[in-house]
Each structure stands twice: as C-alpha cells, then as structure tokens.
Design an enzyme around this catalytic site. Structure first.
Site, PDB file in Angstrom:
ATOM      1  N   LYS A  45       0.869  -1.181   0.000  1.00  0.00           N
ATOM      2  CA  LYS A  45       0.000   0.000   0.000  1.00  0.00           C
ATOM      3  C   LYS A  45       0.900   1.224   0.000  1.00  0.00           C
ATOM      4  O   LYS A  45       1.511   1.568   1.005  1.00  0.00           O
ATOM      5  CB  LYS A  45      -0.923   0.029   1.222  1.00  0.00           C
ATOM      6  CG  LYS A  45      -1.955   1.151   1.149  1.00  0.00           C
ATOM      7  CD  LYS A  45      -2.969   1.075   2.292  1.00  0.00           C
ATOM      8  CE  LYS A  45      -4.190   1.939   2.059  1.00  0.00           C
ATOM      9  NZ  LYS A  45      -3.936   3.347   1.850  1.00  0.00           N
ATOM     10  N   ARG A 103      -3.582   8.670  -5.493  1.00  0.00           N
ATOM     11  CA  ARG A 103      -4.284   7.805  -6.442  1.00  0.00           C
ATOM     12  C   ARG A 103      -4.358   8.503  -7.791  1.00  0.00           C
ATOM     13  O   ARG A 103      -4.727   9.678  -7.866  1.00  0.00           O
ATOM     14  CB  ARG A 103      -5.690   7.530  -5.901  1.00  0.00           C
ATOM     15  CG  ARG A 103      -6.566   6.627  -6.757  1.00  0.00           C
ATOM     16  CD  ARG A 103      -6.330   5.201  -6.371  1.00  0.00           C
ATOM     17  NE  ARG A 103      -7.180   4.259  -7.056  1.00  0.00           N
ATOM     18  CZ  ARG A 103      -8.215   3.628  -6.509  1.00  0.00           C
ATOM     19  NH1 ARG A 103      -8.551   3.900  -5.262  1.00  0.00           N
ATOM     20  NH2 ARG A 103      -8.903   2.724  -7.185  1.00  0.00           N
ATOM     21  N   ARG A 161      -8.210  11.006  -7.137  1.00  0.00           N
ATOM     22  CA  ARG A 161      -9.183  10.151  -6.455  1.00  0.00           C
ATOM     23  C   ARG A 161     -10.579  10.772  -6.464  1.00  0.00           C
ATOM     24  O   ARG A 161     -11.562  10.080  -6.542  1.00  0.00           O
ATOM     25  CB  ARG A 161      -8.713   9.981  -5.010  1.00  0.00           C
ATOM     26  CG  ARG A 161      -9.514   9.063  -4.159  1.00  0.00           C
ATOM     27  CD  ARG A 161      -9.032   9.248  -2.740  1.00  0.00           C
ATOM     28  NE  ARG A 161      -9.545   8.251  -1.826  1.00  0.00           N
ATOM     29  CZ  ARG A 161     -10.791   8.227  -1.389  1.00  0.00           C
ATOM     30  NH1 ARG A 161     -11.655   9.123  -1.799  1.00  0.00           N
ATOM     31  NH2 ARG A 161     -11.166   7.309  -0.524  1.00  0.00           N
ATOM     32  N   GLU A 193      -1.099   4.272  -8.175  1.00  0.00           N
ATOM     33  CA  GLU A 193      -0.738   5.216  -7.111  1.00  0.00           C
ATOM     34  C   GLU A 193       0.568   5.899  -7.498  1.00  0.00           C
ATOM     35  O   GLU A 193       1.564   5.220  -7.773  1.00  0.00           O
ATOM     36  CB  GLU A 193      -0.578   4.446  -5.790  1.00  0.00           C
ATOM     37  CG  GLU A 193      -0.368   5.305  -4.572  1.00  0.00           C
ATOM     38  CD  GLU A 193      -1.667   5.771  -3.889  1.00  0.00           C
ATOM     39  OE1 GLU A 193      -2.771   5.573  -4.434  1.00  0.00           O
ATOM     40  OE2 GLU A 193      -1.552   6.357  -2.803  1.00  0.00           O
ATOM     41  N   PHE A 199      -1.770  -0.635 -10.672  1.00  0.00           N
ATOM     42  CA  PHE A 199      -2.279  -1.917 -10.193  1.00  0.00           C
ATOM     43  C   PHE A 199      -3.456  -2.446 -11.007  1.00  0.00           C
ATOM     44  O   PHE A 199      -3.921  -3.540 -10.779  1.00  0.00           O
ATOM     45  CB  PHE A 199      -2.591  -1.902  -8.691  1.00  0.00           C
ATOM     46  CG  PHE A 199      -3.277  -0.660  -8.184  1.00  0.00           C
ATOM     47  CD1 PHE A 199      -4.611  -0.437  -8.423  1.00  0.00           C
ATOM     48  CD2 PHE A 199      -2.552   0.270  -7.433  1.00  0.00           C
ATOM     49  CE1 PHE A 199      -5.234   0.690  -7.935  1.00  0.00           C
ATOM     50  CE2 PHE A 199      -3.168   1.406  -6.947  1.00  0.00           C
ATOM     51  CZ  PHE A 199      -4.516   1.623  -7.201  1.00  0.00           C
ATOM     52  N   ARG A 227     -16.890   0.390  -2.146  1.00  0.00           N
ATOM     53  CA  ARG A 227     -15.947   0.030  -1.098  1.00  0.00           C
ATOM     54  C   ARG A 227     -16.440  -1.307  -0.575  1.00  0.00           C
ATOM     55  O   ARG A 227     -17.448  -1.372   0.119  1.00  0.00           O
ATOM     56  CB  ARG A 227     -15.945   1.084   0.014  1.00  0.00           C
ATOM     57  CG  ARG A 227     -14.822   0.882   1.022  1.00  0.00           C
ATOM     58  CD  ARG A 227     -14.941   1.815   2.205  1.00  0.00           C
ATOM     59  NE  ARG A 227     -14.626   3.207   1.916  1.00  0.00           N
ATOM     60  CZ  ARG A 227     -13.399   3.721   1.862  1.00  0.00           C
ATOM     61  NH1 ARG A 227     -12.354   2.948   2.045  1.00  0.00           N
ATOM     62  NH2 ARG A 227     -13.232   4.996   1.607  1.00  0.00           N
ATOM     63  N   LYS A 273      -7.664  -3.187   3.041  1.00  0.00           N
ATOM     64  CA  LYS A 273      -6.376  -2.587   3.399  1.00  0.00           C
ATOM     65  C   LYS A 273      -5.974  -3.017   4.800  1.00  0.00           C
ATOM     66  O   LYS A 273      -6.812  -3.111   5.706  1.00  0.00           O
ATOM     67  CB  LYS A 273      -6.436  -1.067   3.281  1.00  0.00           C
ATOM     68  CG  LYS A 273      -7.509  -0.412   4.092  1.00  0.00           C
ATOM     69  CD  LYS A 273      -7.481   1.097   3.922  1.00  0.00           C
ATOM     70  CE  LYS A 273      -8.702   1.734   4.536  1.00  0.00           C
ATOM     71  NZ  LYS A 273      -8.747   3.172   4.444  1.00  0.00           N
TER      72      LYS A 273
HETATM   73  P1  ATP Z   1      -6.327   5.836   3.010  1.00  0.00           P
HETATM   74  O1  ATP Z   1      -6.617   7.131   3.686  1.00  0.00           O
HETATM   75  O2  ATP Z   1      -6.023   4.723   3.933  1.00  0.00           O
HETATM   76  O3  ATP Z   1      -5.380   5.949   1.855  1.00  0.00           O
HETATM   77  P2  ATP Z   1      -8.532   6.007   1.297  1.00  0.00           P
HETATM   78  O4  ATP Z   1      -9.859   6.330   1.874  1.00  0.00           O
HETATM   79  O5  ATP Z   1      -7.808   7.056   0.546  1.00  0.00           O
HETATM   80  O6  ATP Z   1      -7.660   5.396   2.446  1.00  0.00           O
HETATM   81  P3  ATP Z   1      -8.945   3.310   0.749  1.00  0.00           P
HETATM   82  O7  ATP Z   1      -9.937   2.709  -0.121  1.00  0.00           O
HETATM   83  O8  ATP Z   1      -9.215   3.211   2.170  1.00  0.00           O
HETATM   84  O9  ATP Z   1      -8.709   4.817   0.317  1.00  0.00           O
HETATM   85  O10 ATP Z   1      -7.545   2.673   0.488  1.00  0.00           O
HETATM   86  C1  ATP Z   1      -7.177   2.442  -0.820  1.00  0.00           C
HETATM   87  C2  ATP Z   1      -6.237   3.546  -1.250  1.00  0.00           C
HETATM   88  O11 ATP Z   1      -4.902   3.116  -1.083  1.00  0.00           O
HETATM   89  C3  ATP Z   1      -6.390   3.786  -2.728  1.00  0.00           C
HETATM   90  O12 ATP Z   1      -7.317   4.830  -2.949  1.00  0.00           O
HETATM   91  C4  ATP Z   1      -5.007   4.158  -3.187  1.00  0.00           C
HETATM   92  O13 ATP Z   1      -4.865   5.562  -3.185  1.00  0.00           O
HETATM   93  C5  ATP Z   1      -4.087   3.594  -2.133  1.00  0.00           C
HETATM   94  N1  ATP Z   1      -3.261   2.472  -2.608  1.00  0.00           N
HETATM   95  C6  ATP Z   1      -1.939   2.361  -2.420  1.00  0.00           C
HETATM   96  N2  ATP Z   1      -1.453   1.233  -2.925  1.00  0.00           N
HETATM   97  C7  ATP Z   1      -2.490   0.568  -3.470  1.00  0.00           C
HETATM   98  C8  ATP Z   1      -2.623  -0.689  -4.144  1.00  0.00           C
HETATM   99  N3  ATP Z   1      -1.598  -1.492  -4.361  1.00  0.00           N
HETATM  100  N4  ATP Z   1      -3.855  -1.038  -4.564  1.00  0.00           N
HETATM  101  C9  ATP Z   1      -4.917  -0.239  -4.333  1.00  0.00           C
HETATM  102  N5  ATP Z   1      -4.854   0.946  -3.703  1.00  0.00           N
HETATM  103  C10 ATP Z   1      -3.651   1.352  -3.266  1.00  0.00           C
END
Ligand code: ATP
Length: 577
Positions: free
Chosen positions: A246, A251, A266, A295, A335, A410, A416
């Site tokens: 991660k 994003r 995002r 990412e 990814f 989601r 995660k």
């Molecule tokens: P966080 O604040 O933890 O980043 P979030 O609300 O932005 O969470 P989540 O859906 O909770 O988003 O976590 C997925 C996010 O993690 C994705 O939006 C992306 O930006 C990031 N990410 C990093 N590496 C990866 C990966 N290998 N695959 C998918 N998402 C990834």
C-alpha cells in the site's frame, strides 16, 4: 426556463433545513426542465459549468466580480467595496445593487453559454473580456438571480448539493420515488458526469442510462478498500488473495486517448498538469486507448526510498512542477487496467486484468506494475505486511483474484491492512468540519476553539456529527483552519447536516481533516449511526493528523458504515490477546 426560475429554486433550497425537502424541491425544478436545459441546469445548481472532471473554471476572483458589479450597476467600485465590507457576501452586494427587472432575465441556456464564454477567455485582454461579459449578464438579471450568479462565479453557492441528492431528485422527478437511484448511481460510477446522466435520462429513459458505458476521457469512480482487523480475519473472510504494497502516495487514474493523456485524482479532478512525467510516459505506451489505475509516489530507485504523501502532494501547488519533476521524479505503481483499445475490462477477474499489465506497460520505468504476491496463509500475509512496513510503506492492500472492478464501491474485493497498535484504532478517519465553538484561553487569539466534526452517511447523503476536536494542531494549523473556516460560515445548520449539538458557528461541509482517535464509543451526543432513539457513535480523544482537503471531497470522508464496521472490529480486537 429562465435563469430567474432556477434562482427561485436555489433560494428555496437554500432556505431548506431538511434533506428530504431538498430532494423534493430539486425534483420539482427538474420536472419543469426540458431535455435541452437539463444538462446546464444540473451543472449550474452545483456551481459548475461542466462536470467536475473538466478543468473549466470561470476564473473570476473577488476583485473582478466587484469590478463587474460596479460596471453593471453604474456605481463606483469603492461603493461596492464598502457594501462588501458591511454585508460580507458579494452575492448580497450584487442583489442589493441590481438594476435588472425579472421580465428581462435571460434563458438558462443563454446564461450558461455566456458563462462558458467567460471561462474560455484567456490571455491578454481576458480580464477585460470576463468583466464585460459578466457585467452584461448581471445587468440583464433580476436581484435574486444576480445574487446566485455571483456566488456561482466565486464557487460559494450555499447549497452544497451532494451527488446522491441530485440522483435521487432525478428519480423522484421521473418516478415519484427514489427507486431509480441505484441504476442512476451505477451509471454515475461509470461516467462521473451528472449532466450527462440527467440529459440521457430525460431523452432516453432508463434504457439510455443502462447503456451509458465506461469510456476513455471520463473518469471512473474509483474502487475502494474495506478494513479488517488483522491478517487472520482477511484470510478467514477472503481465502486465497493477492497482496500488494500500500503506497502512501496519490491515487491516479490515467486516461490515454492517442496522444491525449489525462490524469484524474481520487476525487475525479483533472490533475494532468501536476503529473507531467506520467503523462509523458503514458503517451509512449503502444495501445491507442487505455485507462490505468495506480498510485503515484516520489521514488528514488537508487536508495529504494519512497517519499511520503505530504511531500508528494506538495506538488499540488502547481508552480515549480518542472523543478519538482527534476528533483523528485514521480513514478506510478499501476495496479489495474480498466479499459483497453475500446474495450471495457472491468468485468474481467482481477487476475486477468493484472496479467495484461506487463504487456500494456511494456517495460516503462515510470509506469510500472505494482508488485504482487499470492497467499492463503495468515502467517505469510503477516510477514508481507511487516516487510512492507519496514520498507516505509503504509501496509498492504489485499485483493481477490476473481473480483471484477466495481466502480465507486468500497467492498471486500479489496481490503487494506495497516500497522496495528494494539488496543487503539489502527487507522485514521477522515472527518468533515461542520462547525466550531468559540475558544477559551490561548486559542481565542485564533478565533476558534473546539471543532465539531462529522462523518458522511452515503445512504442519506448527509453529514452526521461524531466528535469535537480540540487538539492535534500547531498554532499555525489553528490559524489556517480559522482562515478556511471563515469562508465557510453559514448562518444556520446546513440541510445535509444532522446534529444534536449546536456549535457557535456552523460551517458549510467542505474541509476534510485526517483524525486519529483512541476508540469509537456509543454515546448520546452525536448522530453518527444513530437510528431512532438509539445511541450514536463518538470518537474518544480525537486529534488532527493532517489536512486532507485537496485529496478528498466531503463526500469522500469516512462513512457511517465504515465507523460501524470499525466499532465492531475494535470489539473483536480487544478480546483477542
Ligand atoms: P487511506 O486514507 O487509507 O489511503 P482512502 O480512503 O484514501 O484510504 P482506501 O480505499 O481506504 O482509500 O484505500 C485504498 C487507497 O490506497 C487507494 O485509494 C489508493 O490511493 C491507495 N493504494 C496504495 N497502494 C495501493 C494498491 N496497491 N492497490 C490499491 N490501492 C492502493
């Protein structure tokens, strides 16, 4: 339909304290809207001219708006300025100084095309042109319309209509109930364009909506990840999974259409200018059309070091991007591939989409496939998680190999896992600021004390309160919050906010902050997750970790559903040794 008709509805919606009422009033406006008008109306009620992902802005600052008001009303700028000082809202100034009569008001299509003309004017002489066109439009409008027009131009429309509210209103307008919201929402997840959806719905009905496809150039709402408390829970629930690092970056959804490449964030904004390296690298890929999901992160291949979110994000400031590109080049770990040469790949299982990445990216050093391992062992997953954390990464994202890409969802296709600190919430939450209390002591010098913050209820498109926050910011941080809050003050509780508390000042839900707390507890003060007379949820010992505003819209904040799940997981974590 005239601009004045729409302005009358904006007034009514602004005065509405209930979200249901908001939906009904908007639905009524829609029933009066023709297929030719519905697209511009849909953008304008959200204070836009085009969908959010199109970088078309009117480019009118306060000064230019004041000059236009002066020109339209024939008053000196100094008088406009003075009134602004008294009233604190240029919309009200325009209303007060308006000379137009409702009989003359332009049609919505006419107003929209004049505003587009303002947005399109750039380069030498553009300030003059913007002022003249805006002043002539103001001059043709009645007082109420002038007020809303000015607020639109400054991005300060008071409504804050969320996307689900617009979709629900469309359903109500056609069917008298909310039953069509799911299919409208699905189309929205594929296209991110409310105006397009409204127009298609009006001209081609439900069939047309179902036929709206993913296409290059229109961002897809991103798939998001669920949380589970630990590797054991992941393997128990998902079985065999793929595991990816991660990355704590930004994003990016990269759209390639021949030589035309765009990068969306995002929250679906066009950030192409910020990601010059990614644009250049995507241009070189051999496929004609592509949509990639990944990412972006600053990465130094020699030291194998990753650069954290804050530093990567500092590029948002837009100036100095070239220097930044030279000193801290960005790469993207890709990814997923969602679309290729005219074909929507999202229904394919993830394993098949991932298998295409090597060929699609063709050895690019800027766009590289996110590495992946597979496992069905909790032990192995724990080891991979710890390995990644020791490399300075946030944790891992675990995915189901057989899952389609579900736009905007989601769910447990992605989970995660981050570093856990036993007994505490192992993840931050993103909260929306809803109000503040006047401070006591030292903080009065910043003008505010505790902040009232909330989470997003996606089902009802509203914000529920969850905590008051008084700590976690430096003095400079408090000052910044104060400055931003100042612009968001509203006299009464916004219609989409559900609260049992009344702060000294209400804020338009806009600023998102990242918050760490010790625990989620049931309680009677807050509305998050509250049903009927039951308790809601609250956060214990919240502190602000960072501002997430540029990255997230208020609707991207942590949801009530996530809070409920985190509460349940917290219980499970506590009983385990
Ligand atoms: P966080 O604040 O933890 O980043 P979030 O609300 O932005 O969470 P989540 O859906 O909770 O988003 O976590 C997925 C996010 O993690 C994705 O939006 C992306 O930006 C990031 N990410 C990093 N590496 C990866 C990966 N290998 N695959 C998918 N998402 C990834």
């Amino acid at each position: 339909m005239t601009f004045a008709d729409v302005a009358a509805y904006l007034d009514r919606m602004e005065g509405t304290r209930s979200r249901n009422e908001l939906v009904k009033t908007l639905a009524e406006l829609y029933t009066r809207t023709s297929p030719d008008e519905i697209q511009p109306v849909t953008y304008l009620i959200q204070g836009r001219l085009v969908p959010f992902f199109e970088p078309v802005e009117m480019g009118m600052g306060e000064k230019l708006v004041m000059a236009s008001i002066a020109q339209a009303s024939g008053r000196p700028v100094a008088e406009v300025n003075e009134l602004f000082n008294t009233l604190g809202d240029l919309g009200l100034v325009a209303e007060k100084l308006s000379t137009g009569s409702p009989a003359k008001t332009p049609s919505i299509a006419d107003a929209h095309s004049r505003l587009m003309e303002i947005a399109a004017s750039a380069g030498p002489g553009s300030v003059e042109k913007k002022r003249t066109v805006f002043a002539s439009l103001l001059h043709d409008l009645d007082a109420r319309s002038a007020k809303h027009l000015v607020r639109m131009a400054l991005g300060r429309l008071r409504l804050g209509l969320g996307d689900p509210t617009v979709l629900e209103a469309l359903s109500f307008a056609k069917k008298g109930d909310r039953s069509l919201r799911p299919s409208l929402e699905a189309a929205y997840n594929r296209t991110s364009d409310l105006g397009l959806i409204a127009k298609t719905f009006w001209t081609e009905g439900e069939k047309g909506i179902a036929a709206l496809k993913i296409t290059v150039g229109r961002p897809i709402r991103p798939q998001l990840a669920e949380r589970l408390p630990n590797p054991e829970a992941v393997i128990n629930k998902l079985g065999a999974v793929v595991v990816q690092p991660k990355y704590d970056g930004i994003r990016v959804q990269i759209h390639k259409n021949g030589a035309n490449v765009r990068v969306f964030s995002r929250n679906l904004e066009d950030f192409s200018l910020m990601f010059v390296e990614l644009v250049a690298a995507a241009k070189k890929l051999k496929d004609r059309t592509l949509i990639l999901d990944g990412e972006a992160i600053g990465y130094n291949p020699e030291s194998e070091e990753y650069v954290m979110f804050q530093q990567t994000a500092s590029r948002r400031r837009q100036h100095g991007i070239e220097e930044a590109a030279a000193s801290l080049p960005l790469v993207a770990f890709v990814f997923d591939v969602l679309y290729r040469n005219g074909k929507d790949l999202t229904p394919l299982p993830y394993g098949e989409r991932y298998a295409l990445l090597g060929e699609v990216l063709g050895g690019s050093t800027v766009l590289t496939p996110a590495p992946l391992t597979t496992t069905s062992s909790a032990e192995e997953l724990t080891k991979t998680l710890l390995d990644n954390i020791s490399k300075g990464l946030e944790g891992v994202v675990v995915k189901r190999m057989d899952s389609p890409y579900q736009a905007g969802a989601r769910n447990f296709n992605w989970v995660k896992l981050k570093r856990t600190t036993s007994g505490q919430l192992n993840d931050t939450v993103d909260l929306v600021l809803l109000g503040y209390y006047f401070g006591k002591g030292k903080r009065t010098s910043f003008g505010l004390g505790a902040l009232l913050a909330g989470v997003y209820d996606a089902e009802h498109d509203r914000f529920d309160t969850i905590t008051k926050i008084g700590t976690g910011l430096s003095d400079a941080g408090w000052r910044e919050i104060h400055q931003r809050a100042d612009k968001l003050q509203v006299k009464e509780k916004p219609a989409r906010v559900r609260s049992l508390l009344t702060p000294d000042v209400w804020l338009k839900p806009e600023v998102v902050v990242e918050v760490l707390a010790d625990e989620i507890t049931p309680g009677t003060n807050h509305t998050a997750g509250k049903v009927g007379d039951g308790p809601g949820y609250a956060l214990r010992f919240p502190r602000i970790v960072s501002f997430r505003a540029a990255d997230k819209r208020p609707e991207d904040a942590t949801t009530v559903k996530e809070i409920v799940e985190m509460f349940q997981q917290q219980g499970r974590r506590k009983v385990s040794p």
